[in-house]
Design a protein around this motif. Sequence first.
Motif, PDB file in Angstrom:
ATOM      1  N   PHE A 202      60.914 153.228  33.587  1.00  0.00           N
ATOM      2  CA  PHE A 202      61.624 153.979  34.632  1.00  0.00           C
ATOM      3  C   PHE A 202      62.510 153.075  35.497  1.00  0.00           C
ATOM      4  O   PHE A 202      63.600 153.478  35.902  1.00  0.00           O
ATOM      5  CB  PHE A 202      60.627 154.721  35.542  1.00  0.00           C
ATOM      6  N   SER A 203      62.051 151.840  35.782  1.00  0.00           N
ATOM      7  CA  SER A 203      62.848 150.940  36.632  1.00  0.00           C
ATOM      8  C   SER A 203      64.219 150.667  35.998  1.00  0.00           C
ATOM      9  O   SER A 203      65.241 150.611  36.688  1.00  0.00           O
ATOM     10  CB  SER A 203      62.114 149.623  36.870  1.00  0.00           C
ATOM     11  N   TYR A 204      64.249 150.519  34.672  1.00  0.00           N
ATOM     12  CA  TYR A 204      65.513 150.296  33.969  1.00  0.00           C
ATOM     13  C   TYR A 204      66.391 151.550  34.014  1.00  0.00           C
ATOM     14  O   TYR A 204      67.605 151.471  34.216  1.00  0.00           O
ATOM     15  CB  TYR A 204      65.264 149.905  32.506  1.00  0.00           C
ATOM     16  N   LEU A 205      65.766 152.703  33.808  1.00  0.00           N
ATOM     17  CA  LEU A 205      66.513 153.960  33.849  1.00  0.00           C
ATOM     18  C   LEU A 205      67.112 154.201  35.239  1.00  0.00           C
ATOM     19  O   LEU A 205      68.241 154.666  35.363  1.00  0.00           O
ATOM     20  CB  LEU A 205      65.600 155.130  33.460  1.00  0.00           C
ATOM     21  N   GLY A 256      78.949 147.813  35.007  1.00  0.00           N
ATOM     22  CA  GLY A 256      78.351 146.869  34.059  1.00  0.00           C
ATOM     23  C   GLY A 256      77.964 145.552  34.709  1.00  0.00           C
ATOM     24  O   GLY A 256      76.883 145.018  34.448  1.00  0.00           O
ATOM     25  N   SER A 257      78.846 145.030  35.579  1.00  0.00           N
ATOM     26  CA  SER A 257      78.542 143.758  36.250  1.00  0.00           C
ATOM     27  C   SER A 257      77.381 143.934  37.232  1.00  0.00           C
ATOM     28  O   SER A 257      76.502 143.068  37.330  1.00  0.00           O
ATOM     29  CB  SER A 257      79.786 143.212  36.974  1.00  0.00           C
ATOM     30  N   PHE A 258      77.344 145.082  37.925  1.00  0.00           N
ATOM     31  CA  PHE A 258      76.207 145.360  38.816  1.00  0.00           C
ATOM     32  C   PHE A 258      74.906 145.431  38.020  1.00  0.00           C
ATOM     33  O   PHE A 258      73.887 144.845  38.409  1.00  0.00           O
ATOM     34  CB  PHE A 258      76.402 146.676  39.579  1.00  0.00           C
ATOM     35  N   LEU A 259      74.938 146.134  36.893  1.00  0.00           N
ATOM     36  CA  LEU A 259      73.719 146.327  36.097  1.00  0.00           C
ATOM     37  C   LEU A 259      73.188 144.993  35.590  1.00  0.00           C
ATOM     38  O   LEU A 259      71.975 144.742  35.631  1.00  0.00           O
ATOM     39  CB  LEU A 259      73.995 147.280  34.923  1.00  0.00           C
ATOM     40  N   TYR A 260      74.082 144.117  35.136  1.00  0.00           N
ATOM     41  CA  TYR A 260      73.641 142.802  34.668  1.00  0.00           C
ATOM     42  C   TYR A 260      72.959 142.034  35.803  1.00  0.00           C
ATOM     43  O   TYR A 260      71.858 141.485  35.630  1.00  0.00           O
ATOM     44  CB  TYR A 260      74.815 141.986  34.111  1.00  0.00           C
ATOM     45  N   CYS A 261      73.604 141.990  36.975  1.00  0.00           N
ATOM     46  CA  CYS A 261      73.042 141.242  38.117  1.00  0.00           C
ATOM     47  C   CYS A 261      71.706 141.842  38.554  1.00  0.00           C
ATOM     48  O   CYS A 261      70.755 141.113  38.849  1.00  0.00           O
ATOM     49  CB  CYS A 261      74.028 141.245  39.293  1.00  0.00           C
ATOM     50  N   ILE A 265      67.934 140.032  38.530  1.00  0.00           N
ATOM     51  CA  ILE A 265      67.047 139.979  39.695  1.00  0.00           C
ATOM     52  C   ILE A 265      65.692 140.610  39.362  1.00  0.00           C
ATOM     53  O   ILE A 265      64.637 140.051  39.662  1.00  0.00           O
ATOM     54  CB  ILE A 265      67.696 140.673  40.924  1.00  0.00           C
ATOM     55  N   LEU A 266      65.728 141.773  38.704  1.00  0.00           N
ATOM     56  CA  LEU A 266      64.501 142.493  38.370  1.00  0.00           C
ATOM     57  C   LEU A 266      63.599 141.665  37.459  1.00  0.00           C
ATOM     58  O   LEU A 266      62.392 141.562  37.672  1.00  0.00           O
ATOM     59  CB  LEU A 266      64.850 143.820  37.698  1.00  0.00           C
TER      60      LEU A 266
END
Length: 270
Positions: A202-205, A256-261, A265-266
């Motif tokens: 769920f955290s990834y979703l 995409g850049s936000f998701l990578y960063c 962090i996660l």
Amino acid sequence: MGAGMSELAKRVLVAVILIPIVLIVLYYRGLPLVKTLLIITFLGSWEYAQMLNKAGIKIHYVWLVFNSLFYLAFVYIKGKDLSLLWLVLFLAIGEAILTWEKELSVPRLFAVLFGFVYTALFPALIARLGLYYAEHNFLLALILLIWIVDSVAYFAGIKIGKHRNITAISPQKSLEGFIAGVLAPWLILIILYICKVEILPFSYLALLAVASGIFGQIGDLAESMLKRFCKVKNSSNLLPGHGGILDRCDSCLFAGSFLYCALEILTKVR
């Protein structure tokens, strides 16, 4: 009417050609993805320089080469990010010192640095997302969600959009359309949960929903801001009926850049 139909026909034809190519590249990732994003970096840098030139800020075309090289460096040289960023800053400041013009050099310096982040660093982070998080095809899921968000926000804006002019950057965008775009990915997640379809934790979703619903729309507004400053309708006419590369990729660059960063962090926090 005929001209309108021909414009629509061009738009549909380009979409029919590009969408399968994009999906194939996103599915296979690896070198095809890196090469595709290199092309986007080069053409995006060209469009960015063209737009800024129209606003009276002349960016030297050597930055098309620099941005492409730094894109590749950020993709493949992991762990040296600060050193690479320092080198970009050094080159940009060096250029400003050597080509000093009292009224223009400082605005040009900042434009060059933002152009690097926007057209080279963001695509590099997206490439990393495809390469380093290959066990889950985050990138394919993100692009599909962004397409859904764009469609939902557009149609909600047309059907129920009452509160327009929420930002002077894009007066036609409505509050209702923006909120519908934010909620659309969460609705998909709820449906998946109810149907007991376990694709990802769920955290990834949740990160995918935030990236596509919020940061994708912010990316769209950021490019609208750039175009409004440069007084252009599209970033270029490279894609008939669709505008330019940056017009098509604006949401993906930010999301995409936000998701990578966020994933970096996660995974570090865990």
